[in-house]
Write a protein that holds these residues in place. Structure first.
Motif, PDB file in Angstrom:
ATOM      1  N   THR A 151       0.876  -1.120  -0.025  1.00 24.43           N
ATOM      2  CA  THR A 151       0.458  -0.092  -0.090  1.00 24.43           C
ATOM      3  C   THR A 151       0.550   1.316   0.411  1.00 24.43           C
ATOM      4  O   THR A 151       0.758   2.196   0.010  1.00 24.43           O
ATOM      5  N   ALA A 152       1.873   0.789  -0.155  1.00 31.19           N
ATOM      6  CA  ALA A 152       2.650   2.058   0.168  1.00 31.19           C
ATOM      7  C   ALA A 152       4.353   1.785  -0.389  1.00 31.19           C
ATOM      8  O   ALA A 152       4.669   0.976  -1.080  1.00 31.19           O
ATOM      9  N   PHE A 153       4.650   3.241  -1.758  1.00 36.43           N
ATOM     10  CA  PHE A 153       5.765   2.805  -2.198  1.00 36.43           C
ATOM     11  C   PHE A 153       7.205   4.029  -2.089  1.00 36.43           C
ATOM     12  O   PHE A 153       6.848   4.975  -1.631  1.00 36.43           O
ATOM     13  N   PRO A 154       8.297   3.653  -1.547  1.00 35.51           N
ATOM     14  CA  PRO A 154       9.540   4.779  -1.833  1.00 35.51           C
ATOM     15  C   PRO A 154       9.217   5.505  -3.250  1.00 35.51           C
ATOM     16  O   PRO A 154       9.384   4.645  -4.654  1.00 35.51           O
ATOM     17  N   LEU A 194       8.787  12.943   5.458  1.00 35.27           N
ATOM     18  CA  LEU A 194       8.998  11.729   5.663  1.00 35.27           C
ATOM     19  C   LEU A 194       9.485  11.065   7.223  1.00 35.27           C
ATOM     20  O   LEU A 194      10.892  11.900   8.252  1.00 35.27           O
ATOM     21  N   VAL A 195       9.259  10.223   7.725  1.00 36.17           N
ATOM     22  CA  VAL A 195       9.341   9.350   9.774  1.00 36.17           C
ATOM     23  C   VAL A 195      10.588   7.974   8.460  1.00 36.17           C
ATOM     24  O   VAL A 195       9.627   7.451   7.319  1.00 36.17           O
ATOM     25  N   VAL A 196      11.474   8.436   9.105  1.00 36.59           N
ATOM     26  CA  VAL A 196      12.684   7.532   8.608  1.00 36.59           C
ATOM     27  C   VAL A 196      12.944   6.026   9.905  1.00 36.59           C
ATOM     28  O   VAL A 196      12.754   6.823  10.742  1.00 36.59           O
ATOM     29  N   ALA A 197      13.530   5.125   9.510  1.00 38.37           N
ATOM     30  CA  ALA A 197      13.915   4.559  10.518  1.00 38.37           C
ATOM     31  C   ALA A 197      15.667   4.220  10.421  1.00 38.37           C
ATOM     32  O   ALA A 197      16.072   4.703   9.201  1.00 38.37           O
ATOM     33  N   TYR A 198      16.821   3.587  10.885  1.00 36.45           N
ATOM     34  CA  TYR A 198      17.414   3.207  10.997  1.00 36.45           C
ATOM     35  C   TYR A 198      18.360   1.602  10.889  1.00 36.45           C
ATOM     36  O   TYR A 198      17.185   1.666  11.779  1.00 36.45           O
ATOM     37  N   MET A 210       5.908   4.220  14.496  1.00 38.86           N
ATOM     38  CA  MET A 210       5.109   3.937  13.596  1.00 38.86           C
ATOM     39  C   MET A 210       3.471   4.104  14.283  1.00 38.86           C
ATOM     40  O   MET A 210       3.096   4.487  13.855  1.00 38.86           O
ATOM     41  N   ALA A 211       3.333   4.173  15.743  1.00 37.57           N
ATOM     42  CA  ALA A 211       2.457   3.516  16.235  1.00 37.57           C
ATOM     43  C   ALA A 211       1.548   4.053  16.055  1.00 37.57           C
ATOM     44  O   ALA A 211       0.167   4.569  16.048  1.00 37.57           O
ATOM     45  N   PRO A 212       1.420   5.756  16.032  1.00 32.80           N
ATOM     46  CA  PRO A 212       1.105   7.376  17.024  1.00 32.80           C
ATOM     47  C   PRO A 212       0.286   7.490  15.146  1.00 32.80           C
ATOM     48  O   PRO A 212      -1.177   8.226  15.566  1.00 32.80           O
ATOM     49  N   ARG A 213       1.359   7.048  14.204  1.00 35.69           N
ATOM     50  CA  ARG A 213       0.444   7.880  13.256  1.00 35.69           C
ATOM     51  C   ARG A 213      -0.182   6.399  12.125  1.00 35.69           C
ATOM     52  O   ARG A 213       0.042   6.921  11.535  1.00 35.69           O
ATOM     53  N   ASP A 214      -0.078   5.497  12.578  1.00 31.30           N
ATOM     54  CA  ASP A 214      -0.761   5.074  12.065  1.00 31.30           C
ATOM     55  C   ASP A 214      -0.152   3.885  11.079  1.00 31.30           C
ATOM     56  O   ASP A 214      -0.754   3.883   9.733  1.00 31.30           O
ATOM     57  N   LEU A 215       0.679   3.930  10.682  1.00 27.42           N
ATOM     58  CA  LEU A 215       2.132   3.873   9.248  1.00 27.42           C
ATOM     59  C   LEU A 215       2.287   2.223   9.387  1.00 27.42           C
ATOM     60  O   LEU A 215       2.544   1.694  10.283  1.00 27.42           O
ATOM     61  N   SER A 216       1.663   1.918   7.907  1.00 24.13           N
ATOM     62  CA  SER A 216       2.325   0.640   7.661  1.00 24.13           C
ATOM     63  C   SER A 216       3.343  -0.155   7.173  1.00 24.13           C
ATOM     64  O   SER A 216       3.792  -0.801   7.943  1.00 24.13           O
ATOM     65  N   ARG A 217       4.703   1.044   6.529  1.00 26.07           N
ATOM     66  CA  ARG A 217       6.018   0.839   6.806  1.00 26.07           C
ATOM     67  C   ARG A 217       6.746   2.133   6.846  1.00 26.07           C
ATOM     68  O   ARG A 217       6.366   3.556   6.095  1.00 26.07           O
ATOM     69  N   PRO A 226      20.372  10.897   4.667  1.00 30.94           N
ATOM     70  CA  PRO A 226      18.849  10.638   4.884  1.00 30.94           C
ATOM     71  C   PRO A 226      18.191  10.766   3.216  1.00 30.94           C
ATOM     72  O   PRO A 226      17.897  10.006   3.264  1.00 30.94           O
ATOM     73  N   ARG A 227      18.730  10.508   2.302  1.00 28.99           N
ATOM     74  CA  ARG A 227      17.930  10.534   1.045  1.00 28.99           C
ATOM     75  C   ARG A 227      18.408   9.355   0.355  1.00 28.99           C
ATOM     76  O   ARG A 227      18.808   8.826  -0.424  1.00 28.99           O
ATOM     77  N   LYS A 228      19.664   8.462   0.908  1.00 28.66           N
ATOM     78  CA  LYS A 228      20.071   7.188   0.527  1.00 28.66           C
ATOM     79  C   LYS A 228      19.193   6.010   1.105  1.00 28.66           C
ATOM     80  O   LYS A 228      19.595   5.782   2.145  1.00 28.66           O
ATOM     81  N   LEU A 229      17.757   5.138   0.358  1.00 25.88           N
ATOM     82  CA  LEU A 229      17.490   4.398   0.403  1.00 25.88           C
ATOM     83  C   LEU A 229      18.058   3.269   0.454  1.00 25.88           C
ATOM     84  O   LEU A 229      19.400   3.008  -0.050  1.00 25.88           O
ATOM     85  N   ILE A 230      17.831   2.596   1.569  1.00 16.58           N
ATOM     86  CA  ILE A 230      18.914   1.217   2.094  1.00 16.58           C
ATOM     87  C   ILE A 230      17.581   0.213   1.928  1.00 16.58           C
ATOM     88  O   ILE A 230      17.701  -1.365   1.760  1.00 16.58           O
ATOM     89  N   GLY A 231      16.123   0.074   2.681  1.00 14.83           N
ATOM     90  CA  GLY A 231      15.299  -0.252   2.441  1.00 14.83           C
ATOM     91  C   GLY A 231      13.320  -0.343   3.477  1.00 14.83           C
ATOM     92  O   GLY A 231      13.986   1.152   3.501  1.00 14.83           O
ATOM     93  N   VAL A 232      13.590  -0.933   3.824  1.00 18.78           N
ATOM     94  CA  VAL A 232      11.699  -0.418   4.371  1.00 18.78           C
ATOM     95  C   VAL A 232      11.654  -1.503   5.598  1.00 18.78           C
ATOM     96  O   VAL A 232      11.773  -2.712   5.057  1.00 18.78           O
ATOM     97  N   VAL A 233      10.697  -1.112   6.535  1.00 19.11           N
ATOM     98  CA  VAL A 233      11.033  -1.785   7.657  1.00 19.11           C
ATOM     99  C   VAL A 233       8.968  -1.785   7.755  1.00 19.11           C
ATOM    100  O   VAL A 233       8.748  -1.009   7.651  1.00 19.11           O
TER     101      VAL A 233
END
Length: 346
Positions: A151-154, A194-198, A210-217, A226-233
């Protein structure tokens, strides 16, 4: 001497040397006011160890018993308390617990407070995540959502730099406002803030974002760039992180767990004529806000992945919002004569 120093002996030695140097300087500058180098070395010894171990009372008692000098008790207490307060402000962990924290084990009053603290994002994240270009037409999104079963794409620009995220909600919001799908581009509706992870942070911290914003990934990016995408959680990765954390604690994973507020867990049986039978999970567009936790097949428990193929008779354990359980029931049932039943809540 060849003996083991550990933390205690080096702490006392360093403290004594620093205190002695300070006492030497004070005695040289104010010879009439100084008590001599020895008391400064003693107080410094207790201050350094108390600050390093976050144990002021232990440091005070040990050094006082070593010297048996009642005249230094007040400066000793003042120095140790001040040093410990400064140390705790700079670094909440003591020299004994710092190694545990770096391994992901966080203790409060001797108890483990979070089992997911020991699992890092790099261990559960998804490296193979489909991406889209910001110049792609919005009208192509529905088909992409169906094909990728997400339901979402980078969104990556032409230089493979992270531009933003585009989700099904972004698409629905744009369509509801009457946007022209022919001329609208993904860059026009994508989320840029964006809300990101490391990779090196614990999954616990990701879950809290993730939880307060109801984000799926969340996109996983480099701390240096910060603009180098490594993956998705994803949410399903969080479930996998919990199981991994339980195993690392030496505990036996429980097949029954307390369902979070507002959520419901259930079991569904795949009947022979189900439309999802003999298909991989990655090929099935599972309704939003559902997580497939496990699959029971012929007495064996299977941890589901994208390439896991559903078989007739499989018992699927899911976690979802309570009011949406019926939606999944309709999704798994054959179109003509429903046969799969909600076996029960656990």
């Amino acid at each position: 001497s060849g003996n083991s120093g550990g933390v205690f002996a080096p702490g006392l030695f360093i403290g004594a040397m620093l205190g002695g140097v300070f006492g030497y300087i004070v005695t040289w500058l104010f010879p009439n006011l100084s008590a001599g180098i020895g008391p400064y070395a003693t107080v410094g010894m207790a201050a350094v160890f108390g600050a390093a171990a976050h144990a002021p009372l232990t440091a005070i008692f040990i050094v006082f018993e070593m010297t048996d000098n009642y005249q230094i008790i007040l400066p000793l207490m003042a120095a140790v308390v001040a040093a410990t307060a400064v140390s705790q402000h700079i670094l909440p962990q003591s020299i004994y617990t710092l190694k545990l924290v770096r391994r992901g084990i966080r203790l409060v009053h001797g108890r483990l407070i979070d089992i997911m603290e020991s699992v890092r994002v790099s261990e559960v994240m998804n490296h193979e995540q489909p991406t889209v270009n910001p110049d792609l037409a919005v009208r192509a999104l529905p088909q992409l959502f169906v094909q990728a079963t997400c339901t979402a794409f980078p969104v990556l620009d032409n230089e493979c730099r992270l531009f933003g995220m585009v989700s099904l909600e972004d698409y629905q919001r744009a369509i509801s406002k009457g946007a022209d799908e022919e001329n609208l581009r993904i860059k026009d509706i994508a989320t840029r803030e964006l809300v990101v992870a490391y990779m090196d942070e614990p999954v616990r911290d990701v879950l809290r974002r993730m939880a307060p914003r109801d984000l799926s990934r969340l996109p996983v990016v480099s701390r240096e760039d910060p603009r180098k995408l490594i993956g998705v959680v994803r949410r399903s990765d969080v479930i996998k992180a919990y199981e991994l954390g339980v195993i690392r604690r030496g505990a036996k994973p429980s097949t029954r767990f307390t369902t979070p507020p507002g959520m419901e867990a259930g079991e569904f049986v795949i009947p022979p004529d189900s439309p999802v039978a003999e298909r991989k999970l990655s090929e099935i567009q599972i309704p939003r806000d559902f997580v497939v936790v496990s699959i029971q097949r012929e007495g064996e428990t299977i941890i589901p992945h994208g390439d896991t193929e559903l078989k007739v008779g499989d018992i699927i354990s899911v976690l979802a919002k309570g009011h949406e359980v019926d939606e999944l029931t309709r999704f798994l049932e054959p179109s003509e004569e429903p046969r799969s039943k909600l076996r029960g809540i656990f």
